[in-house]
Design a protein around this motif. Structure first.
Motif, PDB file in Angstrom:
ATOM      1  N   TYR A 103      19.539 -84.051 -50.278  1.00  0.00           N
ATOM      2  CA  TYR A 103      20.482 -85.169 -50.371  1.00  0.00           C
ATOM      3  C   TYR A 103      21.069 -85.526 -49.002  1.00  0.00           C
ATOM      4  N   VAL A 104      21.485 -84.517 -48.237  1.00  0.00           N
ATOM      5  CA  VAL A 104      22.171 -84.796 -46.964  1.00  0.00           C
ATOM      6  C   VAL A 104      21.226 -85.344 -45.904  1.00  0.00           C
ATOM      7  N   GLN A 105      19.929 -85.238 -46.119  1.00  0.00           N
ATOM      8  CA  GLN A 105      18.965 -85.747 -45.135  1.00  0.00           C
ATOM      9  C   GLN A 105      18.344 -87.075 -45.552  1.00  0.00           C
ATOM     10  N   THR A 106      18.667 -87.571 -46.738  1.00  0.00           N
ATOM     11  CA  THR A 106      18.076 -88.816 -47.228  1.00  0.00           C
ATOM     12  C   THR A 106      18.728 -89.996 -46.540  1.00  0.00           C
ATOM     13  N   PHE A 111      16.118 -94.324 -49.283  1.00  0.00           N
ATOM     14  CA  PHE A 111      16.803 -94.692 -50.522  1.00  0.00           C
ATOM     15  C   PHE A 111      16.357 -96.075 -50.986  1.00  0.00           C
ATOM     16  N   ASP A 112      16.321 -97.027 -50.062  1.00  0.00           N
ATOM     17  CA  ASP A 112      15.944 -98.399 -50.413  1.00  0.00           C
ATOM     18  C   ASP A 112      14.499 -98.480 -50.890  1.00  0.00           C
ATOM     19  N   LEU A 113      13.612 -97.701 -50.268  1.00  0.00           N
ATOM     20  CA  LEU A 113      12.210 -97.687 -50.691  1.00  0.00           C
ATOM     21  C   LEU A 113      12.105 -97.251 -52.150  1.00  0.00           C
ATOM     22  N   LEU A 114      12.781 -96.157 -52.482  1.00  0.00           N
ATOM     23  CA  LEU A 114      12.729 -95.660 -53.856  1.00  0.00           C
ATOM     24  C   LEU A 114      13.394 -96.636 -54.816  1.00  0.00           C
ATOM     25  N   MET A 115      14.511 -97.224 -54.394  1.00  0.00           N
ATOM     26  CA  MET A 115      15.195 -98.179 -55.263  1.00  0.00           C
ATOM     27  C   MET A 115      14.303 -99.378 -55.551  1.00  0.00           C
ATOM     28  N   PRO A 152      16.619 -79.189 -56.197  1.00  0.00           N
ATOM     29  CA  PRO A 152      17.043 -79.752 -54.911  1.00  0.00           C
ATOM     30  C   PRO A 152      15.917 -80.513 -54.219  1.00  0.00           C
ATOM     31  N   GLY A 153      16.279 -81.621 -53.608  1.00  0.00           N
ATOM     32  CA  GLY A 153      15.311 -82.423 -52.872  1.00  0.00           C
ATOM     33  C   GLY A 153      14.874 -83.688 -53.583  1.00  0.00           C
ATOM     34  N   HIS A 154      15.402 -83.926 -54.786  1.00  0.00           N
ATOM     35  CA  HIS A 154      14.955 -85.076 -55.570  1.00  0.00           C
ATOM     36  C   HIS A 154      16.099 -86.017 -55.957  1.00  0.00           C
ATOM     37  N   SER A 155      17.201 -85.980 -55.228  1.00  0.00           N
ATOM     38  CA  SER A 155      18.388 -86.718 -55.663  1.00  0.00           C
ATOM     39  C   SER A 155      18.154 -88.217 -55.749  1.00  0.00           C
TER      40      SER A 155
END
Length: 252
Positions: A103-106, A111-115, A152-155
């Motif tokens: 989460y802290v490295q995203t 984020f926009d790509l996944l959204m 962890p890693g999939h937020s």
């Protein structure tokens, strides 16, 4: 009577491919979308045809809503030329990409790509295709077990899928007047090339998942393709606005 037709986004590989083949066995034709791998998509079309169903493949970037009107124009042309029809019966919002980052490295770009691919794209693609979906048809969105349990890693990925689960209920409520069912299928960890093939190719990850699954193994594409076919079938005609998890019982 002509076969019913399903659009499956991301149908050139993985779960989308398996779903298309399972639907073909049920006498349902498919129009697959692919992002860039034209030859892979055409190979799936050939496999579907070998099973006695009709199929076509169209290029689509689900993450770019500006391309949707042109996609619909191509779709209408394909429907007219190959099926002599102007409507489809089913839409499976399957296309997606994975991201494994704490989460802290995203970053915002990730984020926009996944959204865009997992939430905005399906939201507006479904909206755009609604005039082409027959009354009494069915929409199936795809979520993930990660929207229920946490690894962890999939937020960011799981957050988009969680939003799709909420959207599914609203779509079912608002499209019910047309007799259109909307459900969402949440696969567990499946052996495909998704997420760089970690579940399939990493023995430690595979064993960890199997040990935390009630049925004692990792999922296979056939476990999901059959569920897609079942949820689109008339046997599921009274299943609506539901999240169905197909994970073999992960993290119970």
């Amino acid at each position: 009577m002509s076969n019913k037709i399903a659009i499956i986004t991301g149908g050139s590989r993985g779960l989308g491919k398996n779903a298309a083949l399972k639907l073909a066995e049920q006498g349902i034709d498919s129009i697959l979308t692919y992002h860039s791998k034209h030859e892979e998509a055409q190979a799936v079309v050939s496999e579907i045809q070998e099973k006695g169903a009709k199929a076509a493949a169209l290029q689509l970037d689900v993450g770019d809503t500006q391309t949707f009107p042109a996609f619909v124009a191509r779709l209408e042309k394909v429907l007219a030329e190959h099926w002599q029809r102007d409507r489809i019966d089913f839409l499976v919002n399957n296309a997606g990409v994975g991201l494994h980052l704490p989460y802290v490295q995203t970053r915002e770009a990730e984020f926009d790509l996944l959204m865009n691919i997992h939430l905005k794209g399906p939201f507006f693609l479904t909206q755009t295709l609604l005039p082409l979906i027959n009354d009494g048809g069915s929409i199936l969105n795809i979520s993930t077990g990660l929207a229920r349990f946490t690894l962890p890693g999939h937020s960011a990925y799981a957050a988009m899928k969680g939003a799709m689960e909420v959207l599914t209920r609203y779509q079912a409520k608002e499209l019910g007047a047309r007799g259109i069912r909307v459900n969402i299928l949440a696969p567990g960890a499946i052996e495909t090339d998704f997420g760089n093939g970690t579940v399939r190719d990493n023995p430690e990850a595979n064993q960890y998942i199997a040990a935390n699954t009630a049925l004692g193994r990792v999922g296979l594409p056939d476990d999901i393709g059959g569920m897609v076919a079942m949820l689109l079938s008339d046997d599921s005609r009274w299943v609506n606005a539901q999240r169905i998890e197909a994970s073999g019982g992960m993290f119970l």
